[in-house]
Design a protein around this motif. Sequence first.
Motif, PDB file in Angstrom:
ATOM      1  N   TYR A  70     -14.455 -49.877  16.995  1.00  0.00           N
ATOM      2  CA  TYR A  70     -13.701 -51.085  16.665  1.00  0.00           C
ATOM      3  C   TYR A  70     -14.433 -52.325  17.174  1.00  0.00           C
ATOM      4  O   TYR A  70     -14.453 -53.370  16.508  1.00  0.00           O
TER       5      TYR A  70
ATOM      6  N   SER B 114     -12.864 -46.123  13.254  1.00  0.00           N
ATOM      7  CA  SER B 114     -12.141 -46.412  14.494  1.00  0.00           C
ATOM      8  C   SER B 114     -10.643 -46.211  14.307  1.00  0.00           C
ATOM      9  O   SER B 114      -9.973 -45.603  15.153  1.00  0.00           O
ATOM     10  N   LEU B 115     -10.108 -46.686  13.188  1.00  0.00           N
ATOM     11  CA  LEU B 115      -8.676 -46.528  12.933  1.00  0.00           C
ATOM     12  C   LEU B 115      -8.315 -45.071  12.662  1.00  0.00           C
ATOM     13  O   LEU B 115      -7.242 -44.607  13.062  1.00  0.00           O
TER      14      LEU B 115
ATOM     15  N   LEU C 154      -8.185 -43.366  16.006  1.00  0.00           N
ATOM     16  CA  LEU C 154      -6.983 -43.788  16.722  1.00  0.00           C
ATOM     17  C   LEU C 154      -5.759 -43.057  16.183  1.00  0.00           C
ATOM     18  O   LEU C 154      -4.906 -42.582  16.951  1.00  0.00           O
TER      19      LEU C 154
ATOM     20  N   THR D 140     -13.616 -43.487  21.414  1.00  0.00           N
ATOM     21  CA  THR D 140     -14.301 -43.640  20.127  1.00  0.00           C
ATOM     22  C   THR D 140     -13.779 -44.863  19.388  1.00  0.00           C
ATOM     23  O   THR D 140     -14.548 -45.615  18.770  1.00  0.00           O
ATOM     24  N   PHE D 141     -12.475 -45.076  19.453  1.00  0.00           N
ATOM     25  CA  PHE D 141     -11.872 -46.253  18.814  1.00  0.00           C
ATOM     26  C   PHE D 141     -12.418 -47.545  19.428  1.00  0.00           C
ATOM     27  O   PHE D 141     -12.794 -48.477  18.703  1.00  0.00           O
TER      28      PHE D 141
END
Length: 358
Positions: A46, A11-12, A15, A41-42
């Motif tokens: 997340y 997730s990061l 981002l 997607t993040f």
Amino acid sequence: MIYSVLPLFLSLAFLFIGLLVLFKNKTNTVNISFFLLALMTFIWQYSWTFLYHIDKPLLAMNIIKIGYSGIIFLPVTFYQFLVAISESNKERKNIFIAYLIAVLFLLSLLFSNNFISGYYKYFWGYYPRAGIFHPLYLVFTISVAFRGLFLVYKKMLASTGRRHQQLLYIVLALFIYFLAAIDYLDNYGLQLYPMGIFFVFTSLCIITYSIVKHNLMDINVFIRRSTVYGLLFIVIMSSFVYAHLNSGNIWVFIGQTTLAIVICSIALYKYSQYEIERDRKSAKIMQSEYERQLEYRTILDGVRNAVFGFSYALHKPPSIQFDIIKNDTDIDFKTSILNTSGTQNAGEINDQKQDIIA
């Protein structure tokens, strides 16, 4: 739990790459649409980071709704990005319709149990249970995804060179990303750890490679400079989030991590602007140097032509040009004598005439 690590990292990473692309060109439709895809997607991954970790049913349902708010818009942003890449302007109306349909699914998610009817408790954690509207969403997802992939594939066949390579990697990366739809099987009771995350991670690697290798979205120079900072950002944030998952109030922690992400995003934006400005100044300096060298060369060429051109004219041998006009009965010569060093006698001219006639 160990199952939360990969969704957190992924997730990061999405981002970071999404913000990187957006900050490179905030007005380009391709960059904007890719950022929206990365943002959805993040939100998805997340949210699942916390969903796989908690053991509170009510909290799990709230996180499911947050995460699925991103999932609902994934096929739309996926389609929007493919339309932008393929430059299919006629599809803009379809994008608007797709967003309207996604909003209807979102309302069903937030205000009823028709889209998500509850949750399953699997060995890795909680997972959403599909409602009666969910199959319609699957049909919608497959339709827009394959439509977008078809548009890019058609554009790829008509392109050549580096553009062909860029589109090839885009088709490959997003087709693999689409395979993450295998996770929908878990929404229907199949207890299989969501393998879609590995497809998403593979697609991210391909996109990153195409950016660095083939200048995708014109950010290759910037991403090479930013890779170290990006990896540092992801590692620090992942460590920070995972280290605090077991401590304190979950909502306080979510607020803290969200604030940290916002601060890091602002820092990344400032850094990207610094890089862009530095590139602009470097390009300006190189342009000035090129113009200066061109001016010097023009002056030197002028001096050379003035000196050596004059010398050449002084030593240029005489030449005779004949314009031959053929008539029915004879050949008439129009003679133009260019003599810079002396004159030719009539005998020499007649000899040259005879040579031409022969």
